[in-house]
Design an enzyme around this catalytic site. Structure first.
Site, PDB file in Angstrom:
ATOM      1  N   GLU A 279       5.800  -1.573   1.556  1.00 25.53           N
ATOM      2  CA  GLU A 279       4.985  -2.307   1.988  1.00 25.53           C
ATOM      3  C   GLU A 279       4.026  -2.148   3.327  1.00 25.53           C
ATOM      4  OE1 GLU A 279       3.974  -5.404   2.241  1.00 25.53           O
ATOM      5  OE2 GLU A 279       6.733  -7.214   2.487  1.00 25.53           O
TER       6      GLU A 279
ATOM      7  N   ASP B  59       5.534  -7.967   9.770  1.00 18.54           N
ATOM      8  CA  ASP B  59       5.875  -9.032  10.801  1.00 18.54           C
ATOM      9  C   ASP B  59       6.702  -9.039  11.081  1.00 18.54           C
ATOM     10  OD1 ASP B  59       4.639 -10.409  12.947  1.00 18.54           O
ATOM     11  OD2 ASP B  59       3.010 -11.155  11.805  1.00 18.54           O
TER      12      ASP B  59
ATOM     13  N   LYS C 174      -1.404  -8.354  -1.888  1.00 26.73           N
ATOM     14  CA  LYS C 174      -2.138  -7.963  -2.610  1.00 26.73           C
ATOM     15  C   LYS C 174      -1.864  -6.297  -1.219  1.00 26.73           C
ATOM     16  CE  LYS C 174      -5.697 -11.166  -3.826  1.00 26.73           C
ATOM     17  NZ  LYS C 174      -6.312 -11.671  -3.212  1.00 26.73           N
TER      18      LYS C 174
ATOM     19  N   LYS D 145       4.966  -3.963  13.150  1.00 21.73           N
ATOM     20  CA  LYS D 145       4.825  -4.528  14.921  1.00 21.73           C
ATOM     21  C   LYS D 145       6.728  -4.899  15.528  1.00 21.73           C
ATOM     22  CE  LYS D 145       1.105  -7.548  13.509  1.00 21.73           C
ATOM     23  NZ  LYS D 145       0.829  -8.549  13.308  1.00 21.73           N
TER      24      LYS D 145
HETATM   25  P1  IMP Z   1       5.859 -11.469   7.247  1.00 21.02           P
HETATM   26  O1  IMP Z   1       6.849 -12.154   6.607  1.00 21.02           O
HETATM   27  O2  IMP Z   1       5.843 -11.985   9.129  1.00 21.02           O
HETATM   28  O3  IMP Z   1       6.543  -9.821   8.059  1.00 21.02           O
HETATM   29  O4  IMP Z   1       4.985 -10.975   7.294  1.00 21.02           O
HETATM   30  C1  IMP Z   1       4.154  -9.839   6.251  1.00 21.02           C
HETATM   31  C2  IMP Z   1       2.816 -10.419   5.632  1.00 21.02           C
HETATM   32  O5  IMP Z   1       1.601 -10.451   6.438  1.00 21.02           O
HETATM   33  C3  IMP Z   1       2.796  -8.786   5.754  1.00 21.02           C
HETATM   34  O6  IMP Z   1       2.400  -8.136   4.012  1.00 21.02           O
HETATM   35  C4  IMP Z   1       1.298  -9.058   5.432  1.00 21.02           C
HETATM   36  O7  IMP Z   1       0.715  -9.732   4.108  1.00 21.02           O
HETATM   37  C5  IMP Z   1       1.033 -10.162   5.989  1.00 21.02           C
HETATM   38  N1  IMP Z   1       0.313 -10.163   7.579  1.00 21.02           N
HETATM   39  C6  IMP Z   1       1.072  -9.395   8.610  1.00 21.02           C
HETATM   40  N2  IMP Z   1       0.744  -9.379   9.732  1.00 21.02           N
HETATM   41  C7  IMP Z   1      -0.407  -9.269   9.619  1.00 21.02           C
HETATM   42  C8  IMP Z   1      -1.609  -8.430  10.385  1.00 21.02           C
HETATM   43  O8  IMP Z   1      -1.903  -8.460  11.323  1.00 21.02           O
HETATM   44  N3  IMP Z   1      -2.690  -7.896   9.046  1.00 21.02           N
HETATM   45  C9  IMP Z   1      -2.977  -9.019   8.055  1.00 21.02           C
HETATM   46  N4  IMP Z   1      -1.821  -9.553   7.207  1.00 21.02           N
HETATM   47  C10 IMP Z   1      -0.858  -8.910   7.954  1.00 21.02           C
END
Ligand code: IMP
Length: 196
Positions: free
Chosen positions: A114, A118, A55, A146
């Site tokens: 996106e 993260d 979302k 990040k």
């Molecule tokens: P990744 O696979 O670790 O890159 O995660 C990505 C997803 O995790 C994003 O699309 C967000 O939905 C969620 N996410 C990552 N960091 C945050 C944050 O600081 N706040 C809220 N949601 C986050």
């Protein structure tokens, strides 16, 4: 109803935020810049297919699509919803599709929209998935990144803001499904986690 009457006038959420990391004004300006860049790069492509990841990306998707229009480039919109298996901290990068694309993307120029990158695990899986569906090209526009947390090298061509390695909310991003409607990106006060 805990938050509903936190403030008589103004936004209920401002009192829960410690630090505004990216303001509403900064987001607006950046999205216009990103859209201009993308519109220039895709000038030769008749219509770009934006794939928003639900979302979190809903607000960015809406504003980015509008800005693409203002910069004279047509777009079509698709949404996917995915969820990682297991706890985030131990995520293996295995992703479950909750909502798939509604149509064939073979031969299309796709841009994944996106909210935040993260670890990059979700995105890395998604890019492989979209490429396996024979898109002509796949690029990524991410509002936030990040840098410290990136475990997987994912090619994110367009990035809005590099932010510190903190949990942020707002502009689509949630904490326990709240705070998505904030017009800015901020860090929650620790007292919010305590009372949760
Ligand atoms: P990744 O696979 O670790 O890159 O995660 C990505 C997803 O995790 C994003 O699309 C967000 O939905 C969620 N996410 C990552 N960091 C945050 C944050 O600081 N706040 C809220 N949601 C986050």
């Amino acid at each position: 109803m805990r938050h509903a009457c936190a403030m008589a006038d103004g936004s209920w959420y401002d009192g829960d935020i410690d630090d505004v990391i990216v303001s509403e004004e900064q987001i607006k300006e950046k999205i216009s810049d990103l859209a201009k860049q993308v519109a220039d790069d895709y000038r030769a492509v008749e219509s770009v297919l934006l794939v928003g990841v639900l979302k979190g990306a809903f607000m960015f998707m809406a504003d980015f699509a509008r800005e693409m229009g203002r910069h004279g480039h047509p777009v079509e919109l698709e949404f996917m919803a995915v969820s990682s298996y297991g706890q985030r901290a131990t995520s293996s990068g295995v992703v479950r599709i909750l909502k798939d694309l509604d149509r064939d993307i073979a031969g299309r120029h796709v841009i994944v929209v996106e909210d935040i990158v993260d670890s990059g695990l979700t995105l890395s899986w998604l890019l492989r998935y979209l490429q396996s569906r024979s898109a002509a090209s796949v690029e990524v526009v991410a509002l936030l990144r990040k840098p410290d947390a990136i475990q997987v090298k994912v090619p994110v061509k367009y990035v809005g803001f590099d932010i510190p390695n903190e949990f942020v909310v707002g502009y689509g991003l949630d904490y326990a499904e709240r705070y998505r409607e904030l017009p800015y990106v901020g860090v929650l006060k620790s007292s919010v986690y305590v009372r949760a």
